[in-house]
Each structure stands twice: as C-alpha cells, then as structure tokens.
Design an enzyme around this catalytic site. Sequence first.
Site, PDB file in Angstrom:
ATOM      1  CG  HIS A 190      -7.291 -20.946  34.241  1.00 45.61           C
ATOM      2  ND1 HIS A 190      -6.502 -20.469  33.220  1.00 45.61           N
ATOM      3  CD2 HIS A 190      -8.041 -19.894  34.651  1.00 45.61           C
ATOM      4  CE1 HIS A 190      -6.747 -19.185  33.022  1.00 45.61           C
ATOM      5  NE2 HIS A 190      -7.684 -18.808  33.882  1.00 45.61           N
ATOM      6  CD  GLU A 326     -11.415 -19.892  33.828  1.00 49.78           C
ATOM      7  OE1 GLU A 326     -11.200 -19.736  35.048  1.00 49.78           O
ATOM      8  OE2 GLU A 326     -11.257 -18.973  32.985  1.00 49.78           O
TER       9      GLU A 326
END
Length: 361
Positions: A190, A326
């Site tokens: 992330h 992501e």
Amino acid sequence: MDILDFNRIFVPTMKRTIGIIGAVIMAMAATGQTFESYAIKNDKGMEASVTNYGARLVSLVFKGTDVVLGFDDLEDYHRHKQNFGAVVGRYVGRINHAQFTLDGETFKLQENGKGVTSHGGYPAFADRFWSLDSKTDSTLTLKYISADGENGFPGELTVRVTYRLTHDNALRIDYEATTTRPTVINFTNHSFFNLSGNHAKPITAERMWIFSDSIATFDKNKNLDGRFMRVDGTPFDFRQPHLVGERLYDYDEQLSITGGYDHSFALPETDGTAPIAWIEDDDTNIRMTVYTTEPALHVYAGNGLKGNMRGKGGTMYPRRSGICFETMHYADSPNQPHFPTTVLRPGTTFRSHTIFKFERK
C-alpha cells in the site's frame, strides 16, 4: 502477563478517546517489540528502506528522488492511518458481512466497519511486527506467522515478503505463504507514490496508462457488488494515457461513491512479464511501470489524505498527494465464486510477485 491477558484486562477499561490505536501501542510496550529499519540498494545507486512494522516500504530513492510518501519517525507509521507503505493482509479489501464459507464451514471474522471485515481486521498484517528472515545488499525478506484464528481467519499462516532492487532499477516484491488449514488470503503493498519530487504536490498532473477494459463495481455502501463495468466512455478508461486529474471530477456514479479513483481494474492473465500500467511525471521525467501476476490492479488516488498529516521533512500531505497501485485479488472474492479464487490449502505454497520499474523518459 502475556499479551492476551493484557488485552482482556486493561483494554476494555481504557477511555474511548484513547481508542484501539492507543491500546495496541501499549501492547507493543508490553511485549518489548521495537521499530527497526533495513536498507537495501542496487549497483545503480537506487536505494530503499523498509521497517519491520507492517513490512512497510519507508523510502524508495531513484535518481535522487524519493518516490514514496511516508514519515521520518518510524513510530508515525503506527500513529497515522492510511497504511503508508504497508503489506496489507490477511485479506486486503472488504469481505462483506464479515464472514465467508469454505468447505461447508462458515467463518465469522472480526467486523471492523459497517458490517464488513476491512483489510484483514485490526490489528492485521500492517499493524504487526515482522521478523527478519534474510538480507543481502539488495534483498530483504521479512516473515510473519499469523496465528490460527487471528481476527477469525482459519489456519496458522506463514508469510514471507521479499523486497529486491534489481539491476534495471526495479523494486520487485515477492509474496510467499503456507497454511495449516484451508483459508483465504489476499496481499498487497500500500505504498503512496509521488514521482514529482515534491510530496506536497497532488498527483493529478501525472500521466497514467492502465491495460484494462473493465473495473469491479461498488454498491452505494462501497462494497463490491460482484459485477464488472466496461470502462469505454468513462473516466476509468486509461487504455490511452490521461492525466490522473483530467476526468477525476466528471460526473460518474462509481467516482461519486468513492470520492475519486479507488477501484480494482481487471487485468489480463499474465506471468508478470508484461506491463499492466505506468505513471509518469513531467517535472522529473520519471516513469514507473507496473508488472504483476495478480488478476487486479486497485488504484487509489489518495482521496482520504486530508492535509493533516506531517510527513517526511515536515511536509504536509494534502488530498491526492500520493497514488497507490495495489496489485491484488478482488475484495470479497470468498463470497463471489465467479471471482478468481483466493483459497490456500495445506501442502501448497502461494507465490505472487509485483514489479515497479523506474526509468527516465
């Protein structure tokens, strides 16, 4: 006193204003866990730093430019939300109704938001201290063992994540996992990227390309509804490059649900050798190209950054000052049988990799 006794006896008596974050800080102190950082580099001068807290990418320096948002003080990664640089798991994204059924058995998970389990519950992988497994000048492997039943997930899960800086100026992230019981998994990194060299500058002026013709759609509560939408004629069509902010404020139902880009783009099946996305900045002439073995790319354009967090060098991070790529499976896959499976069984090893390659245009 062990950590379970600590949580059982003291956490319920804390004032609500302290909240769960304060409780976990105290738990860390009770177990003697400390924040550590590890540096790696390649032979071209590219450097990265990773902390054991959440196996987080702290910095990534290419040609003198740190391209990821973060903090100077490692403890700030715990104080602030948004999962800066973290490995997210056991399951990134939302599992609807905080439960799933596998092999006829229903597993009730920790609910941590409006009837769902988000990002594996709390504390999850991003909030745990990982152990050093191995290290070389250019490679770092961290390990975490997730207990059977942690946040409701079955199976003792052993996870290794490896960060590697390659000779061609790429950061490669490898994930490997085994389990003692059938379970579901979904990992990602992330990191918030900003290629401009100025982390106070929004990423809306950076140019992006994504090799995808559809996105997974949300219902009005921002839960996946099991459907896909073609990107043709929508602000989600990046098959030809566009500035991130070029159509960000166009009226679109999906954009209005999330307040900006925060969606999973469907990817073609690949062995990880073909590019699936890139983003570039005209000020630094840096381009980052993404490769992955995962079936989806979730693009989050920093909609939740509010300008109230002080980051590296004292920089305040305004809205959309970073963008996340992501690579992952879809959220709620355990409850959506037509999605690619996220089931892992004993005797098998999950392996996946993602590459972020950097170059001057």
